[in-house]
Design a protein around this motif. Structure first.
Motif, mmCIF file in Angstrom:
data_model
loop_
_atom_site.group_PDB
_atom_site.id
_atom_site.type_symbol
_atom_site.label_atom_id
_atom_site.label_comp_id
_atom_site.label_asym_id
_atom_site.label_seq_id
_atom_site.Cartn_x
_atom_site.Cartn_y
_atom_site.Cartn_z
ATOM 1 N N VAL A 175 0.841 -1.209 0.000
ATOM 2 C CA VAL A 175 0.000 0.000 0.000
ATOM 3 C C VAL A 175 0.872 1.255 0.000
ATOM 4 O O VAL A 175 0.608 2.202 -0.745
ATOM 5 C CB VAL A 175 -0.944 0.000 1.224
ATOM 6 N N HIS A 179 1.960 4.303 -3.421
ATOM 7 C CA HIS A 179 1.812 5.759 -3.292
ATOM 8 C C HIS A 179 3.106 6.339 -2.696
ATOM 9 O O HIS A 179 3.074 7.111 -1.756
ATOM 10 C CB HIS A 179 0.617 6.116 -2.394
ATOM 11 N N SER A 326 -0.929 10.650 5.344
ATOM 12 C CA SER A 326 -1.912 10.366 4.297
ATOM 13 C C SER A 326 -2.802 9.190 4.671
ATOM 14 O O SER A 326 -2.536 8.459 5.629
ATOM 15 C CB SER A 326 -1.182 10.071 2.980
ATOM 16 N N GLU A 328 -3.070 6.532 2.939
ATOM 17 C CA GLU A 328 -2.308 5.309 2.700
ATOM 18 C C GLU A 328 -1.493 4.920 3.933
ATOM 19 O O GLU A 328 -1.381 3.739 4.280
ATOM 20 C CB GLU A 328 -1.358 5.494 1.500
ATOM 21 N N LYS A 329 -0.915 5.936 4.609
ATOM 22 C CA LYS A 329 -0.173 5.651 5.838
ATOM 23 C C LYS A 329 -1.101 5.131 6.925
ATOM 24 O O LYS A 329 -0.730 4.239 7.708
ATOM 25 C CB LYS A 329 0.529 6.919 6.334
#
Length: 365
Positions: A175, A179, A326, A328-329
């Protein structure tokens, strides 16, 4: 990167004199504090060095283990304590042993120390291009590599919990990888960011190799693994890891560059040296805290504490360095914590099953 032991030392703990409950609790609290300071402070200080104009990867990797002489302090205390006990023992004429490590174990620790030095370099080089929050998430994947190498080296079997953990940690890294440019620092190019991503994963993989090697050393040592011996082993590994990075610094002429880099440091010349010194100190806090928790309790608690500090490090990175957190994090963090929890619970169940099986035999004996 840090080196921690495995359960083998705990199994041999009975060979050492038993400490009082009060002293044991005090040591647990002290080591937890050391782990908290080292696990959160050291990556933040290392990132501060790079953000403020530091560019020496070999120097920053050298700092991770350069504090190894600090270990002489607790070793001296334990030696004086042993000597006092021997003097009080009636009829004792044997001199107090200065150290417990054997030549064979010394050589094994030296080898692991050299690997640790390489791991330190990969980690420091990667962190020079990555935010602390991203680096912490990538380093958490070491648990997946540890499970894999433990299967190959010490024949540790995979369980449904460890397989689930490996899958979750892998997905979390993927993941982040999809990004990779969403949180790239302003002064870092796309190529440097990708390089930092790969190097940090490499550091996690190498760290995953180191832990089973340490466990193998414990199992092959043929002697009782006491807290003193663990500190001696950590000292030897720290010395050789530092020696490895020292060679890199000499080749790269980092020692000559330190005064020049200090003069151009954004926070000032004096603060430059403060950052370097405290960086080395905080890494040793982490190392000593980790081996202390493993000795006083077990490896499982050390792993759980390391997992708990991942979100703390991320939050501190966002607060102090204004890093972008973000979505994603967030997803990667949840997957990492889930994977770490799964692995920890699996280890807990495995240890509980071993104790339950051993209990009837102890009663019969």
């Amino acid at each position: 990167m840090e080196v921690e032991g495995q359960n083998s030392n705990h199994q041999n703990q009975d060979a050492a004199p038993q400490m009082s409950k009060g002293l044991r609790r005090a040591l647990i609290v002290l080591n937890c504090v050391l782990m908290a300071l080292g696990n959160t402070g050291s990556p933040l200080l290392l990132r501060l060095y790079f953000r403020s104009g530091g560019k020496r990867q070999w120097l920053s990797s050298w700092l991770e283990t350069a504090g190894w002489p600090f270990i002489f302090v607790p070793l001296l205390i334990t030696y004086l304590h042993r000597r006092r006990r021997c003097q009080l023992r009636p009829g004792n004429r044997h001199p107090t042993k200065l150290f417990f490590i054997t030549p064979r174990l010394f050589l094994a620790c030296a080898f692991v120390g050299l690997i640790t030095g390489l791991d330190d370099f990969l980690y420091a080089y990667g962190l020079s291009f990555l935010p602390v929050s991203t680096s912490s998430l990538l380093i958490s994947t070491q648990l997946a590599f540890t499970a894999f190498f433990a299967f190959l080296i010490v024949k540790q079997k995979f369980t449904p919990y460890s397989i689930n953990s490996v899958a979750l940690l892998t997905v979390g890294a993927v993941v982040l990888g999809l990004h990779v440019s969403s949180d790239r620092p302003d002064n870092v190019t796309r190529g440097e960011y990708h390089l930092g991503f790969i190097l940090t994963l490499g550091a996690a993989a190498l760290y995953g190799l180191i832990l089973p090697l340490v466990e193998l050393m414990y199992s092959k040592s043929k002697q009782a693994i006491t807290y003193t011996l663990v500190m001696e082993m950590q000292l030897v590994m720290g010395f050789f890891a530092t020696a490895f990075c020292t060679v890199g610094m000499l080749v790269n002429k980092d020692f000559q560059a330190i005064p020049r880099e200090a003069r151009h440091f954004e926070l000032g010349e004096f603060r430059y040296y403060v950052v370097l010194v405290w960086n080395a100190v905080f890494w040793q806090f982490f190392f000593l805290g980790t081996v202390g928790i493993i000795f006083c309790v077990n490896t499982l608690l050390a792993g759980i504490l390391i997992a708990l500090f991942i979100p703390v490090t991320e939050v501190l990175g966002v607060v102090f360095f204004k890093e972008n957190f973000s979505s994603e994090k967030g997803v990667a963090l949840v997957l990492s914590l889930w994977g770490l929890a799964s692995y920890s619970y699996g280890e807990y169940r495995q240890e509980k099953d071993k104790k339950d099986k051993a209990a009837p035999s102890d009663q019969v004996a």
